[in-house]
Write a protein that holds these residues in place. Structure first.
Motif, PDB file in Angstrom:
ATOM      1  N   SER A  78      44.194  34.835  41.555  1.00  0.00           N
ATOM      2  CA  SER A  78      44.145  35.963  41.892  1.00  0.00           C
ATOM      3  C   SER A  78      44.646  36.434  43.470  1.00  0.00           C
ATOM      4  CB  SER A  78      42.739  37.013  41.821  1.00  0.00           C
ATOM      5  OG  SER A  78      41.832  36.039  42.455  1.00  0.00           O
ATOM      6  N   ASN A  79      44.531  35.406  44.345  1.00  0.00           N
ATOM      7  CA  ASN A  79      44.925  35.269  45.532  1.00  0.00           C
ATOM      8  C   ASN A  79      45.527  34.082  45.922  1.00  0.00           C
ATOM      9  OD1 ASN A  79      45.572  35.522  48.311  1.00  0.00           O
ATOM     10  ND2 ASN A  79      43.418  35.539  48.994  1.00  0.00           N
ATOM     11  N   ILE A 137      46.595  44.074  39.524  1.00  0.00           N
ATOM     12  CA  ILE A 137      47.129  43.342  38.280  1.00  0.00           C
ATOM     13  C   ILE A 137      46.769  43.834  37.107  1.00  0.00           C
ATOM     14  CG2 ILE A 137      46.918  40.907  36.898  1.00  0.00           C
ATOM     15  CD1 ILE A 137      46.661  39.573  39.864  1.00  0.00           C
ATOM     16  N   GLY A 138      45.393  44.282  36.871  1.00  0.00           N
ATOM     17  CA  GLY A 138      45.007  45.006  35.738  1.00  0.00           C
ATOM     18  C   GLY A 138      45.529  46.391  35.582  1.00  0.00           C
ATOM     19  N   ASN A 171      43.265  42.433  44.188  1.00  0.00           N
ATOM     20  CA  ASN A 171      44.563  41.975  43.667  1.00  0.00           C
ATOM     21  C   ASN A 171      44.219  42.208  42.041  1.00  0.00           C
ATOM     22  OD1 ASN A 171      45.913  41.488  45.867  1.00  0.00           O
ATOM     23  ND2 ASN A 171      45.799  39.196  45.939  1.00  0.00           N
ATOM     24  N   LEU A 172      43.215  41.750  41.652  1.00  0.00           N
ATOM     25  CA  LEU A 172      42.826  41.696  40.234  1.00  0.00           C
ATOM     26  C   LEU A 172      42.814  42.977  39.673  1.00  0.00           C
ATOM     27  CD1 LEU A 172      39.915  38.970  39.506  1.00  0.00           C
ATOM     28  CD2 LEU A 172      42.185  38.964  38.610  1.00  0.00           C
ATOM     29  N   ALA A 232      40.729  39.394  46.725  1.00  0.00           N
ATOM     30  CA  ALA A 232      40.976  38.866  45.359  1.00  0.00           C
ATOM     31  C   ALA A 232      40.593  39.963  44.418  1.00  0.00           C
ATOM     32  CB  ALA A 232      40.332  37.608  45.184  1.00  0.00           C
ATOM     33  N   CYS A 233      39.673  40.675  44.408  1.00  0.00           N
ATOM     34  CA  CYS A 233      39.242  41.530  43.491  1.00  0.00           C
ATOM     35  C   CYS A 233      40.149  42.754  43.637  1.00  0.00           C
ATOM     36  CB  CYS A 233      37.655  41.957  43.910  1.00  0.00           C
ATOM     37  SG  CYS A 233      37.465  43.590  43.084  1.00  0.00           S
ATOM     38  N   GLY A 245      36.097  48.858  34.303  1.00  0.00           N
ATOM     39  CA  GLY A 245      36.675  47.530  34.653  1.00  0.00           C
ATOM     40  C   GLY A 245      37.878  47.385  35.163  1.00  0.00           C
ATOM     41  N   LYS A 246      38.401  46.364  35.346  1.00  0.00           N
ATOM     42  CA  LYS A 246      39.458  46.276  36.250  1.00  0.00           C
ATOM     43  C   LYS A 246      40.851  46.513  35.336  1.00  0.00           C
ATOM     44  CE  LYS A 246      37.630  42.613  38.793  1.00  0.00           C
ATOM     45  NZ  LYS A 246      36.722  43.071  39.886  1.00  0.00           N
ATOM     46  N   ARG A 247      40.928  47.844  34.709  1.00  0.00           N
ATOM     47  CA  ARG A 247      42.169  47.868  33.727  1.00  0.00           C
ATOM     48  C   ARG A 247      42.412  49.293  34.201  1.00  0.00           C
ATOM     49  NH1 ARG A 247      41.090  44.382  28.955  1.00  0.00           N
ATOM     50  NH2 ARG A 247      39.185  43.322  29.754  1.00  0.00           N
ATOM     51  N   ALA A 267      34.162  51.991  43.210  1.00  0.00           N
ATOM     52  CA  ALA A 267      33.770  51.178  42.085  1.00  0.00           C
ATOM     53  C   ALA A 267      32.927  49.912  42.520  1.00  0.00           C
ATOM     54  CB  ALA A 267      34.859  50.907  41.241  1.00  0.00           C
ATOM     55  N   MET A 268      33.384  49.768  43.962  1.00  0.00           N
ATOM     56  CA  MET A 268      32.759  48.614  44.574  1.00  0.00           C
ATOM     57  C   MET A 268      32.344  48.834  45.746  1.00  0.00           C
ATOM     58  SD  MET A 268      33.776  44.997  43.349  1.00  0.00           S
ATOM     59  CE  MET A 268      33.895  44.356  41.567  1.00  0.00           C
ATOM     60  N   TYR A 284      50.588  41.399  46.557  1.00  0.00           N
ATOM     61  CA  TYR A 284      49.329  40.619  46.513  1.00  0.00           C
ATOM     62  C   TYR A 284      49.370  39.982  47.725  1.00  0.00           C
ATOM     63  CZ  TYR A 284      49.899  41.788  41.690  1.00  0.00           C
ATOM     64  OH  TYR A 284      50.425  42.333  40.526  1.00  0.00           O
ATOM     65  N   PHE A 319      35.251  41.631  34.802  1.00  0.00           N
ATOM     66  CA  PHE A 319      35.614  43.151  34.223  1.00  0.00           C
ATOM     67  C   PHE A 319      37.095  43.021  34.180  1.00  0.00           C
ATOM     68  CE2 PHE A 319      32.028  43.667  37.164  1.00  0.00           C
ATOM     69  CZ  PHE A 319      31.091  43.526  36.310  1.00  0.00           C
ATOM     70  N   SER A 320      37.821  41.785  33.951  1.00  0.00           N
ATOM     71  CA  SER A 320      39.269  42.116  34.224  1.00  0.00           C
ATOM     72  C   SER A 320      40.040  41.296  33.161  1.00  0.00           C
ATOM     73  CB  SER A 320      39.709  41.055  35.290  1.00  0.00           C
ATOM     74  OG  SER A 320      40.952  40.727  35.488  1.00  0.00           O
ATOM     75  N   PRO A 321      41.197  41.888  33.044  1.00  0.00           N
ATOM     76  CA  PRO A 321      42.086  41.265  31.494  1.00  0.00           C
ATOM     77  C   PRO A 321      42.359  39.892  31.654  1.00  0.00           C
ATOM     78  CG  PRO A 321      42.980  43.253  32.332  1.00  0.00           C
ATOM     79  CD  PRO A 321      42.114  42.967  33.189  1.00  0.00           C
ATOM     80  N   GLU A 330      38.267  31.584  49.288  1.00  0.00           N
ATOM     81  CA  GLU A 330      37.670  31.284  48.089  1.00  0.00           C
ATOM     82  C   GLU A 330      37.371  29.865  47.725  1.00  0.00           C
ATOM     83  OE1 GLU A 330      39.477  33.768  47.976  1.00  0.00           O
ATOM     84  OE2 GLU A 330      38.509  35.602  47.661  1.00  0.00           O
ATOM     85  N   TRP A 346      31.113  39.068  39.748  1.00  0.00           N
ATOM     86  CA  TRP A 346      31.096  40.575  40.308  1.00  0.00           C
ATOM     87  C   TRP A 346      32.666  40.586  40.448  1.00  0.00           C
ATOM     88  CZ3 TRP A 346      29.299  44.701  39.181  1.00  0.00           C
ATOM     89  CH2 TRP A 346      29.377  45.798  40.073  1.00  0.00           C
ATOM     90  N   TYR A 347      33.196  39.699  41.460  1.00  0.00           N
ATOM     91  CA  TYR A 347      34.470  39.965  41.924  1.00  0.00           C
ATOM     92  C   TYR A 347      35.466  39.690  40.950  1.00  0.00           C
ATOM     93  CZ  TYR A 347      33.277  41.215  46.780  1.00  0.00           C
ATOM     94  OH  TYR A 347      32.826  41.762  47.967  1.00  0.00           O
ATOM     95  N   TYR A 348      35.292  38.537  40.049  1.00  0.00           N
ATOM     96  CA  TYR A 348      36.259  38.040  38.964  1.00  0.00           C
ATOM     97  C   TYR A 348      35.812  38.522  37.668  1.00  0.00           C
ATOM     98  CZ  TYR A 348      37.626  35.613  43.300  1.00  0.00           C
ATOM     99  OH  TYR A 348      37.940  35.172  44.267  1.00  0.00           O
ATOM    100  N   ASP A 369      26.609  47.299  47.094  1.00  0.00           N
ATOM    101  CA  ASP A 369      26.006  46.783  45.695  1.00  0.00           C
ATOM    102  C   ASP A 369      25.184  45.611  45.419  1.00  0.00           C
ATOM    103  OD1 ASP A 369      27.863  48.660  44.279  1.00  0.00           O
ATOM    104  OD2 ASP A 369      29.672  47.375  44.377  1.00  0.00           O
TER     105      ASP A 369
END
Lengths: 256, 356
Positions: B124-125, A190-191, A186-187, A183-184, A94-96, A172-173, A224, B112-114, B137, B108-110, B47
């Protein structure tokens, strides 16, 4: 309403005017055909996202010295095949990130379980425990830390490129870079995924630089606003094993 | 026309319309996801989740583009008027396709994140001060919110509840949504794509919408100019319509009052009456309709009004304003002052010779 004139369409009357009996089916046909052609044209011309991917079937067990900063990475001593030694950046699923484990074992010799994320020659460890074993565990060293190559200062550089999250860029993507992915990215950063600079031109033979701030710590939140766009920055470049680390002078960053 | 609020009042033409829509959208998604990737030049495929978000997103854009072309096309060529008849179903389906795009993006993009994904979507942006890197977005969310409002209020219940002027004003926001969608694409996907195919389609689609609207506006302006004969009639300010035979049987001629209001002067049988040109249903051009069963019938959705009093036939209750008409020296004139909706006005009776 009981009748309909020959050239006037009324929707709730079933009969079509004579002038539309050919026209409307033709419009419907062209509409459907247009959508079909559009789908093929847009889909078949999507950009190649590269060959990166998470190698889900290839479980790994790697040993080496783990470091937390700027982003978790595992260093291995030189071998005949890899005279500079090897350095793998690390994440979780994941994003971790694995900052917690890397901080806990910082500087220690560890065994890491997981799977590869691989794009060409570039590899990253996606750490994950299996069969009751932890993702990262301290083990008896195979060699002393002195066996690692000394971190080499390559001087001050001005480098252009795109700041990405290392995990998505490596596959991963797909695609894992560009503004649509900002945005992904950045996430992910961040993670805890490593921030990397994908350079516009190769630097010392690679286009993949791990980023840090001037002190060698993770990048500040200001990054970011800089992800996914072409930037130019100055900073110190250093080599850790086969990985280059670019310590950015944030005041020098310029959007191109 | 209906006096009951049913979820959907189906008829054969609506079903045909919807079948064509579903075939086009289904074929688009199928070809995009299943067929075209075989011809793509990839080291590894994009993907599947990203392909899906692209397929539904690009499809929604094309649908919205086509929807916005229907209006001006129908102004420029009346043969396109049937496409207006069920345009609301087209809009609702576009909203559903756009929702599918949004769900795939979110999952998908948002994911799997904490950070929880809805929170991540918003924070996120936050580079709102940038052009390149702008959180495009947000533009998509804004456009989608408008599409949802339009879809939810598309039913005639809301048209009646909100009143046609308010409903129409709300639904004109589809242009704002389209502008936001174009910006969403331009600042997002097109900034990342190296292949220009979708850029050409997106820019071409947006230009087509603009050009068709300009052409239709120019045509309407020209029609208004020719229909604005406000030559006074014998010391009055009545609007000159013309000789009775200039109006085709069971048709109307549109004239424009000095206030800019369009009036439909209807020839029904051997009589002439005048009504507002604005249909009480969705502001359709009544004067471009036709007299069927003694009622002036709107070309958009077939709503009907009696020429003498502007009332829809029972059991319907819609009404439009009427205008006084007179025949002087063989010329029809219209009083530019509208009567209250549903006011009976004695029609001008034509002689048998004039009417024939």
């Amino acid at each position: 309403m009981s009748r309909q004139d020959d050239d006037f369409f009324v929707g709730y009357l079933s009969r079509w005017p004579a002038t539309l009996k050919t026209f409307l089916p033709l419009v419907a046909l062209l509409f459907i055909a247009g959508f079909a052609v559009g789908a093929i044209a847009v889909s078949a011309t999507q950009d190649d996202p590269g060959n990166g991917a998470i190698q889900w079937g290839q479980r790994l067990t790697e040993r080496g010295y783990i470091y937390a900063e700027p982003y978790p990475h595992l260093r291995q001593a030189p071998t005949a095949e890899h005279p500079q030694g090897r350095t793998f950046t690390m994440v979780r699923a994941g994003k971790r990130g694995v900052q917690d484990l890397a901080t806990r074992f910082d500087g220690q010799f560890v065994e890491v379980l997981g799977v590869w994320t691989r794009r060409g020659e570039l590899e990253m460890i996606q750490a994950g425990g299996r069969q009751g074993k932890p993702a990262v565990a301290a083990v008896e060293p195979d060699y002393a830390v002195d066996a690692l190559t000394v971190t080499e200062d390559l001087g001050r550089w001005r480098i252009a490129g795109e700041i990405c999250d290392g995990k998505c860029y490596l596959g991963a993507m797909r695609p894992g870079r560009g503004l649509a992915h900002k945005a992904c990215a950045n996430l992910c950063i961040i993670g805890g995924a490593p921030a990397v600079l994908v350079t516009a031109e190769p630097v010392e033979g690679t286009e993949f630089l791990l980023l840090a701030d001037e002190t060698g710590a993770p990048l500040p939140e200001g990054v970011y606003d800089l992800t996914a766009i072409l930037i130019e920055a100055e900073g110190q470049l250093e080599r850790r094993g086969d990985l280059l680390v670019f310590k950015i002078d944030f005041d020098s960053v310029r959007r191109l | 026309m209906s006096v009951q609020y049913k979820p959907v009042i189906w008829d054969r033409n609506k079903m045909l319309y919807d079948v064509v829509l579903i075939i086009a959208v289904g074929l688009y998604i199928y070809l995009y996801l299943r067929v075209a990737p075989m011809w793509a030049n990839w080291a590894r495929p994009v993907d599947p989740q990203i392909q899906r978000m692209r397929a539904f997103g690009s499809c929604a854009f094309l649908m919205l583009t086509f929807i916005l072309c229907i209006g001006p096309l129908a102004r420029l060529d009346k043969r396109f008027l049937p496409l207006l008849y069920n345009r609301r179903h087209f809009g609702v389906l576009t909203c559903v396709v756009a929702a599918s795009h949004a769900v795939y993006v979110l999952d998908w993009y948002y994911n799997f994140s904490p950070t929880p994904k809805y929170e991540a979507l918003l924070n996120s942006n936050t580079s709102f001060g940038l052009i390149l890197g702008f959180p495009f977005e947000a533009l998509g969310i804004f456009a989608f919110a408008i599409l949802v409002v339009l879809a939810v209020t598309s039913h005639d219940f809301w048209l009646s509840f909100l009143t046609p002027p308010v409903w129409k004003a709300i639904h004109m926001s589809v242009y704002v949504a389209y502008a936001a969608v174009v910006a969403h694409i331009a600042l997002g996907y097109l900034q990342s794509a190296k292949n220009p195919t979708f850029a050409v389609i997106a820019v071409g689609g947006a230009l087509t919408v603009v050009i068709l609207h300009l052409m239709a506006g120019r045509r309407e302006g020209a029609l208004d100019a020719t229909a604005s004969d406000v030559t006074a009639s014998d010391a009055t300010d009545w609007v000159r319509v013309g000789e009775p035979f200039e109006i085709l049987p069971d048709r109307a001629k549109i004239v424009v009052t000095p206030d800019g209001e369009r009036v439909a002067v209807v020839r029904h049988g051997d009589k002439i009456s005048a009504l507002s040109n604005v249909c009480a249903h969705q502001n359709g051009p009544l004067g471009e309709g036709r007299v069927i069963d003694g009622c002036l019938t709107c070309p958009w959705h077939g709503h009907q009004f009696r020429p003498e009093d502007g009332c829809a036939p029972a059991p319907f209750t819609d009404k439009v304003p009427t205008y006084r008409v007179k025949l002087e020296n063989g010329v029809i004139y219209v009083d530019p002052t509208p009567n209250p909706k549903g006011t009976y006005v004695e029609p001008v009776q034509l002689s048998t010779e004039a009417a024939s």
